[in-house]
Design an enzyme around this catalytic site. Structure first.
Site, PDB file in Angstrom:
ATOM      1  N   GLU A 134     -12.126 -11.466  -7.531  1.00  0.00           N
ATOM      2  CA  GLU A 134     -10.775 -11.864  -7.153  1.00  0.00           C
ATOM      3  C   GLU A 134      -9.867 -11.683  -8.363  1.00  0.00           C
ATOM      4  O   GLU A 134     -10.088 -12.290  -9.402  1.00  0.00           O
ATOM      5  CB  GLU A 134     -10.767 -13.324  -6.706  1.00  0.00           C
ATOM      6  N   GLY A 175      -8.488 -24.056  -5.399  1.00  0.00           N
ATOM      7  CA  GLY A 175      -8.525 -23.364  -6.681  1.00  0.00           C
ATOM      8  C   GLY A 175      -9.649 -22.348  -6.682  1.00  0.00           C
ATOM      9  O   GLY A 175     -10.086 -21.885  -5.628  1.00  0.00           O
ATOM     10  N   SER A 176     -10.125 -22.018  -7.865  1.00  0.00           N
ATOM     11  CA  SER A 176     -11.104 -20.939  -7.980  1.00  0.00           C
ATOM     12  C   SER A 176     -12.509 -21.398  -7.571  1.00  0.00           C
ATOM     13  O   SER A 176     -12.836 -22.586  -7.625  1.00  0.00           O
ATOM     14  CB  SER A 176     -11.145 -20.437  -9.418  1.00  0.00           C
ATOM     15  N   THR A 177     -13.323 -20.447  -7.180  1.00  0.00           N
ATOM     16  CA  THR A 177     -14.713 -20.733  -6.806  1.00  0.00           C
ATOM     17  C   THR A 177     -15.483 -21.290  -8.004  1.00  0.00           C
ATOM     18  O   THR A 177     -16.329 -22.178  -7.858  1.00  0.00           O
ATOM     19  CB  THR A 177     -15.352 -19.448  -6.253  1.00  0.00           C
ATOM     20  N   LYS A 186      -3.364 -34.108  -8.754  1.00  0.00           N
ATOM     21  CA  LYS A 186      -3.481 -33.464 -10.064  1.00  0.00           C
ATOM     22  C   LYS A 186      -3.002 -32.023  -9.933  1.00  0.00           C
ATOM     23  O   LYS A 186      -3.739 -31.151  -9.490  1.00  0.00           O
ATOM     24  CB  LYS A 186      -4.949 -33.501 -10.489  1.00  0.00           C
ATOM     25  N   GLU A 208     -11.257 -25.571  -1.108  1.00  0.00           N
ATOM     26  CA  GLU A 208     -10.626 -24.320  -0.667  1.00  0.00           C
ATOM     27  C   GLU A 208     -10.636 -23.418  -1.889  1.00  0.00           C
ATOM     28  O   GLU A 208      -9.924 -23.693  -2.856  1.00  0.00           O
ATOM     29  CB  GLU A 208      -9.173 -24.561  -0.232  1.00  0.00           C
ATOM     30  N   CYS A 232      -4.601 -16.615  -2.165  1.00  0.00           N
ATOM     31  CA  CYS A 232      -6.049 -16.665  -1.926  1.00  0.00           C
ATOM     32  C   CYS A 232      -6.446 -15.741  -0.783  1.00  0.00           C
ATOM     33  O   CYS A 232      -7.537 -15.199  -0.775  1.00  0.00           O
ATOM     34  CB  CYS A 232      -6.492 -18.087  -1.649  1.00  0.00           C
TER      35      CYS A 232
END
Ligand code: NAD
Ligand code: MN
Length: 498
Positions: free
Chosen positions: A402, A245-247, A192, A268, A303
């Protein structure tokens, strides 16, 4: 090697390019079941690249069924590792054969300089596939140290159906860090891509089939926003979910797994990495070069960006001047110009996010030394000049969140203890850099930092041979290296009484 060397040639290739936007299910390009599409707009110049299939839970249903059927059939999962290896290597070769086209798609879709796409992303993606393929017929299982009348076999089996949800900053590279070990170990995969950069994932699906990966083993589902990603994450027949992707979304995926079938979840996520320069730095010019690259490369959309530059106070003024000077080599330009080092940011929304953080930095009292403004607006694209703030404290928003853009926070410290305390004072734990001439200080600092990667006297090293991933809210598990196979295999203990 690229056959395309000038901006004019890249532009010409861009005009002749066919851009596909369909999903890929069971070995075929198909529209979303609903027929819905979304527009894929280039941040380079605002041009419409494609109408991309907007998949949802109906498409997820079809792709998971196809992946499950291919897995159960054994056509890939039970293929001898040496054969899978050969297919993976052919797949890698095809990425390289189509390197110019893939690099161009990546650049048009997400704005990075084409020389980076061609020189970093595509070769890195091919290497991830090849390395994982080459490894798979060299990994042995184990026999337990049992008593004489027993045998304990410890074997690894593919986990089954893997959903891989990936981000837009290194679209194909992040995808291939997952696809390499996932496919090499015999799983069937649903990829995806991000709605901001779906084009290369869509393109390589047919290269996989050409390489010999059976239909159904690799499916690609583009989709807008959370729709199809959420459907995969909640699906009862997905065995493992791997994510970059994002946290924020990473946490949501853990919830989805808990609400559904307790699928394995490997994440990750984000970072706010400290790049620490001690007074006894062996080469301030090199450190400044590394600091500039660590915030400007890939428009800061990295990242592991060295977004907090921690500098010991005695060398702060000198280093700051050098960093600003080095950023002179990182001026935004046309991404298809092979000389360009900084391209477009991924879209107008990301540009606004970056400009908002720059404004917040100013308001909270940080001092802007350079950059931070939108540039090249007349191109119709979205570009921002890399920004350096000094006088930053670790409590300011620009030092805590971030940004995922080229905004550097320079923070002063005195002594190793303070460097480590500030370095670790973050929810993240992805990477860190340390510059010192003192071997003991280098090791002590590296040990004390709660991060998955530490670079000494350089920044951003590593390749397929070393694991990549973070501590704390930067995620769990590791991409790359043999450790990556942990995500894609179950361990079985078979106990035999003789
Ligand atoms: P994101 O979290 O917004 O999106 C990542 C992916 O998740 C996209 O494909 C997106 O469509 C999908 N998604 C969004 N909402 C979802 C939901 N509710 N359910 C399922 N899927 C959903 O991240 P992004 O903006 O694409 O990428 C930037 C982030 O990625 C940054 O935080 C960056 O640090 C991180 N990143 C981490 C690494 C690493 O290896 N640690 C590498 C690159 C990027
Ligand atoms: Mn795009």
């Amino acid at each position: 090697m690229s056959a395309v060397t000038t901006k004019a040639q890249w532009l010409q290739l861009a005009d002749s390019l066919t851009v596909r936007g369909q999903a890929f299910i069971d070995g075929q390009y198909v529209d979303a079941a609903s027929g819905a599409t979304f527009e894929c707009i280039s941040p380079v110049d605002g041009r419409l690249l494609a109408h991309v299939s907007s998949c949802d839970s109906d498409d997820a249903q079809l792709a998971v069924a196809s992946a499950r059927a291919s897995f159960e059939s054994g056509v890939w999962s039970k293929m001898a590792p040496v054969k899978r290896k050969q297919v993976m290597i052919r797949f890698a070769d095809l990425l390289e054969t189509h390197g110019d086209e893939l690099a161009l798609l990546e650049t048009l879709d997400m704005g990075k300089p084409v020389s980076d796409a061609r020189g970093v992303d595509i070769p890195g993606a091919a290497r991830a596939l090849r390395w994982s393929g080459e490894a798979i017929d060299k990994i042995y299982d184990e026999i337990a140290p049992t008593a004489d009348n027993e045998i304990g076999m410890i074997t690894r089996e593919p986990v089954g159906v893997v959903a891989a949800i990936v981000p837009w900053n290194f679209p194909l590279l992040m995808a291939c860090w997952k696809l390499g070990p996932a496919l090499a170990s015999g799983n069937s995969v649903i990829l995806k891509p991000s709605e901001k950069s779906p084009l290369t994932a869509i393109r390589i699906a047919t290269l996989a089939v050409e390489a010999g990966i059976p239909p159904g083993v690799l499916n690609v589902l583009p989709g807008f926003g959370h729709t199809v990603g959420k459907a995969l994450a909640l699906h009862m027949d997905v065995d493992t979910l791997v994510f970059t992707g994002s946290t924020k979304i990473a946490k949501q995926l853990m919830i989805y797994a808990g609400e559904s079938n307790m699928k394995r979840v490997w994440l990750e996520a984000g970072g706010k990495s400290p790049h620490i320069i001690f007074n006894d730095c062996p080469d301030l010019r090199q450190a400044a070069k590394a600091a500039a690259s660590a915030i400007a490369f890939n428009q800061g959309e990295v990242c592991t960006a060295g977004s907090r530059l921690l500098v010991e106070s005695a060398i702060k003024d000198e280093l700051l001047a050098l960093v600003v000077e080095e950023l002179g080599n990182w001026k935004p330009g046309h991404p298809l110009d092979p000389q360009t080092t900084v391209g477009a940011v991924v879209d107008a929304q990301q540009l606004q996010t970056i400009l908002r953080y720059v404004e917040q930095g100013r308001q909270q009292g940080a001092i802007l030394a350079c950059g931070g403004e939108q540039v090249l607006a007349d191109t119709g694209g979205v570009y921002v000049a890399p920004a350096v703030f000094h006088g930053v404290t670790n409590e300011m928003t620009i030092a805590r969140e971030e940004i995922f853009g080229p905004v550097l926070s320079v923070i002063e410290f005195d002594g190793m203890e303070e460097a480590v305390r500030i370095g670790n004072d973050t929810i993240y734990g992805l990477a860190a850099g340390v510059w010192t001439s003192d071997l003991s200080k280098a090791h002590k600092t590296a040990k004390a930092l709660r991060t998955g990667m530490v670079w000494i006297n350089h920044y951003d090293g590593g390749d397929m041979t070393a694991p990549f991933g973070g501590y704390k809210q930067s995620g769990n598990g590791r991409d790359k290296s043999l450790h990556a196979f942990d995500k894609y295999t179950e361990i079985k203990a078979t106990w035999i009484a003789l």
